[in-house]
Design an enzyme around this catalytic site. Structure first.
Site, PDB file in Angstrom:
ATOM      1  N   GLY D 148       0.834  -1.197   0.000  1.00 31.28           N
ATOM      2  CA  GLY D 148       0.000   0.000   0.000  1.00 31.28           C
ATOM      3  C   GLY D 148       0.871   1.250   0.000  1.00 31.28           C
ATOM      4  N   CYS D 149       0.252   2.380  -0.334  1.00 30.60           N
ATOM      5  CA  CYS D 149       1.020   3.625  -0.423  1.00 30.60           C
ATOM      6  C   CYS D 149       1.444   4.100   0.966  1.00 30.60           C
ATOM      7  CB  CYS D 149       0.241   4.699  -1.163  1.00 30.60           C
ATOM      8  SG  CYS D 149      -1.475   4.894  -0.646  1.00 30.60           S
ATOM      9  N   TYR D 150       0.511   4.148   1.917  1.00 30.60           N
ATOM     10  CA  TYR D 150       0.893   4.555   3.266  1.00 30.60           C
ATOM     11  C   TYR D 150       1.979   3.638   3.823  1.00 30.60           C
ATOM     12  CZ  TYR D 150      -2.900   8.022   3.785  1.00 30.60           C
ATOM     13  OH  TYR D 150      -3.730   9.111   3.664  1.00 30.60           O
ATOM     14  N   SER D 153       5.448   4.454   2.436  1.00 28.81           N
ATOM     15  CA  SER D 153       6.047   5.705   2.931  1.00 28.81           C
ATOM     16  C   SER D 153       6.518   5.580   4.368  1.00 28.81           C
ATOM     17  CB  SER D 153       5.039   6.864   2.799  1.00 28.81           C
ATOM     18  OG  SER D 153       4.039   6.777   3.802  1.00 28.81           O
TER      19      SER D 153
END
Lengths: 345, 345, 345, 345
Positions: D148-150, D153
């Site tokens: 996932g993107c979160y 990061s």
């Protein structure tokens, strides 16, 4: 009718003050001054202010204001304010200063991040104008240090919880986000549309000048030294401020106690809105108002409390709170000129 | 490998040129110069350009470039370009100038809106770099006047229709809209985020300096004097340009003839896209590309033709067209370095 | 106190009406209805409307409103309005309809772009609520067709000039630009943030339903058939509308005559502001106000007149003009509830 | 040439995949499927994708893809992916799944926040595709759960510091901010332009489904249970993600050790950029790239480490990392198709 003047009216805070006083039912605007726009009309400075062609900016002259105005708003850079304020007080004019010059109790804390203070007596006399928390002292003050926008958004939720001993004074973090108008109207690459739009990031990590202002008030509330970790970020919107604050609850504290404490302090406050469970503040909800919205979530397992506050950085974070301070100082309805239903979508 | 230098690399057009040349399969970047940022790295100037720490801006020195580069892009203000170009040409270096200094055939037309021209010989020699329309002359040019962004968006649809005698040369109107990057990176209230965001309006009504540039080319295409009514507007987006153009069709002309003419001129052009009926250009469709999209609608009753064109003001309207000109001048694939599928959403 | 109800309160126009009436010194809000949000509080529908938790949306019931309200604002889709209006009129309630259903004089013109009209008697009786131009008829009307936003922005500058025979009725063009709130709150890809932000372009070229509404009024003003060329564009801002209008002046007309005519019609109008020479309207200048700004430039050589007007599409273009109509109908100060100094930056 | 197909190509992640594969020097696009847009061309779905008129969306058919493609990207909602993946694997086609369905080691953790898992064998086999941390396993994988993107990061900066025992596993906080494209292209009030623009605030406080995904990886890295406090916020930009992460350093750790550890892990990674002291990531610096920027500040007195990371949520946070995974799986240059200089300003 309270007679007012706005000194340094050509910035965004000055603009908001002009609008607020123009809409105010019990205050009048007697003079506006601007160093850089002397002799210019307010419409020339702000083309959106059509209808204000005859409001001409003059240069600052404390004596000329004597007898003509009851209170002066100083919307000036730090350092300039402390040069102007004493003259006004000498003329019997009350002062609401929107710079940092009169916000500190401790001159040394001020001097560590700004410069030597040249009006120490007035600094000692001045009252920190966080309306809901210092109302009684504001009532009798001759000079107010109007709080910074970041401090307002952070102190409103934290002070009651520290005073009520519901959260630990150590380990506090505020991850704060501000709209671009907080950087003012002066020119800089950091406010150039092409550099700001479609961007987002932190700035001044580890050394923002609002940190000592926040810590001084938190320390007083906690009764012990508080050192908040503060990281400001820039959001590509014109106005608004959100602080997401992380605190550790004291042993045994539950959600209900947090809610009760906030309600106890703010339930009857017209500008503080404690949101119901599962609702959180948003910049778009407070834009154009003098409100401070507060929501929270308690992570039960970890004892981590997440507090979120939102204000309009130019209103509750600057001009709006300044007018609220004026209303208190002159014993009129505290909501006067500030209680419309917000206009923006 | 074509060896290039970019003079005046610290503005937005310079930045685009650096990116385009860095991605170009047959060109290399040998030097970048900047007056204001001499000695600074490109990453210091543009924090987004991480990885370009070792690209250092030098001062302009035509002799130092001699033998080192084949072509120089001048991304300079008007007037500065015409001082630099002759030295480069003297060193046998080709020049693609992105200012207005070498765009005009008629020195008097230039001087009427800019200033006295100091390189008249070169002005006479220079070729107007509207690639699709002047390709043959570009091929052999030593110096190119790269077209302005507004002129590019307006000339692409109008020149073919005037040449084919399908529309009247009189009564032409272009209602044009530009993103903010067209105003450059220098500081001004008109590009301050808080003044631009959530705003929209016309500017320089009746006196934009691009009008004579447009009229000169239209006049040549029509074979009679053309005087376009041109109203530019500022849109709160970073990049993009749309021109909505109003023309009167000649007697008996129908939609099919318009479409045929545009197809005849542009069908095989890789960067010009004639949209199907009922589809119209949008800034978001050409952002990040070197394309010019053209759509149209013919109001049958009134004989009014509505043409809409869109370009990326920094690419087809500046740096992209400059690289396309370079590709033509050096007889490589015209699409080299320009034919990726656009990255933005 | 004028007692009001808002029918269809859950869209953006409904929201603006609720805010305007809540701030109005001489009107009260007795009921709000919404088909899709029946039983929901206004704060549930619009989270920014904290403080309106007790304002609950009901279903529409004309009889229930009888005796309870003096006037109803219909903020409904076209077609629904003409079903609701007759019942209200029967109950002796005045109606201000914000759909297109009661804007036309000519039922056929309406039916050509909408659908068969089911309340022809009322249509004949209804008054087109362009306040500054139809004030006397509005005063005695039982039902008002509140003008569309595009028509308002185009008719305000054009009607006086046509009536004064200063411009030709033929060849008129309006290149208009609207903020996104004009598309309403219902869901569509065309209002998805990622599709709208950083975009700009025309839409519905050649067939926008506002064109017949505009032409009907222009034709009446000119005394001959007028057929305006109208191209709407979408701007990535929340609210605001700018129309750039192109007209040909009649022989011998000069700038002064244009200015005199506009001043003659609008000088004493509180909401119409004729800008001085070289100043032009901008969305950011009228956002949050009920004003219509008008600026112009006359291209002397070509006889082309460039008129620019700006309104807030949700206020002077919808809810604001509706309240202004109410003020006229009930013979109170026309500025009541509409004359604050704008809040947005 | 690696032959690919994209299943679920009509969302924003699908769009990015189509663009990346179209620009890729060693991969070809053999098929795109879409449930809702079957039979439609890609240009019909995304008007900005002119030139893709002949790319027609088909329905998903694993057998039809057999022998035709080497790898399939699943850009599908959670739950749909786990229905499609087994058929593809059975046909000998590799799978890179961009949903959450194959990201977890622990099926129970997945099922607690999603639904019962219907492909447990494949889940066990699948590799978590965080390229820089799991490269060796990715090389030989048949199926990848693309992060996932979160999580991307947050994990990029935290995993090395936990592994190197430089920070405490307890008390971690990530205050994360995402652009709107993270919410996808499906319609919702929360992505309506007028609700998002000029707004900012947290959402899903206390219950975002990415939290268990993050905790599973952190727990493995730390060797003990980690429970991160995670608060996501929505920023009014199209693309980009910034996480501001707060951690407590272990006794005696200093800034240099932090920097050394990050350099040790990432110095030779082409897509991870450790910023120099006093520089911090910004959405605008990584927009349009596959990079993850990481900056940090150590508050010496409190031992609080502030880590800031930024990625493009659609690239390194989705489609870019998926292509990077493909490059690794097929043993080609990991940077292939991903190493242009970013296009946006």
């Amino acid at each position: 009718m309270i007679k007012t003047a706005i000194v340094g009216a050509s910035g965004y805070t000055g603009l908001e003050l002009v609008k607020l006083i123009s809409n105010h039912p019990e205050a009048s605007l007697e003079a506006v001054t601007s160093n850089s726009y002397q002799g210019k009309s307010f419409t020339d400075i702000f083309p959106s202010m059509r209808g204000f062609e005859s409001l001409i900016c003059t240069s600052f002259d404390a004596k000329a204001l004597s007898g003509k105005v009851d209170v002066v708003f100083l919307a000036l850079p730090h350092k300039v304010s402390m040069a102007f304020a004493p003259e006004l007080i000498d003329q019997g004019i009350k002062v609401i200063d929107l710079s940092a010059d009169f916000r500190f109790d401790d001159a040394k804390a001020y001097e560590a991040v700004y410069q030597p203070h040249t009006a120490l007596n007035l600094l000692e006399e001045s009252v920190y104008g966080l309306c809901e928390l210092n109302r009684e002292q504001i009532r009798n003050a001759r000079i107010i240090g109007n709080p910074g926008c970041y401090p307002t958004s952070i102190l409103m939720p934290l002070v009651p919880l520290l005073k009520e001993k519901l959260i630990f004074p150590q380990g506090l973090i505020s991850d704060s986000k501000s709209g671009v108008s907080g950087a003012g109207r002066s020119l800089s690459l950091t406010t150039h549309f092409c550099e700001v739009n479609e961007s987002f990031g932190p700035y001044k990590v580890g050394n923002h000048r609002h940190t000592p202002e926040i810590n001084e008030v938190l320390t007083k509330a906690a009764g012990e030294t508080v050192s908040l970790t503060f990281v400001p970020h820039l959001v590509p919107v014109i106005r608004g401020m959100v602080s997401t604050i992380y605190a550790q609850i004291c042993e045994g504290v539950d959600e209900k106690q947090i809610r009760n404490a906030l309600n106890k302090w703010y339930k009857n406050e017209p500008f503080i809105r404690i949101l119901p469970p599962d609702k959180f503040p948003n910049m778009s909800h407070i834009k154009g108002t003098n409100c401070c919205d507060i929501g929270f979530y308690l992570e039960a397992e970890s004892g981590r409390l997440i507090l979120v506050s939102a204000i309009d950085n130019l209103l509750k974070g600057a001009a709006g709170q300044a007018v609220q301070n004026m209303n208190i100082m002159f014993s009129i309805d505290e909501k006067a000129g500030l209680d419309w239903v917000q206009t923006p979508l």
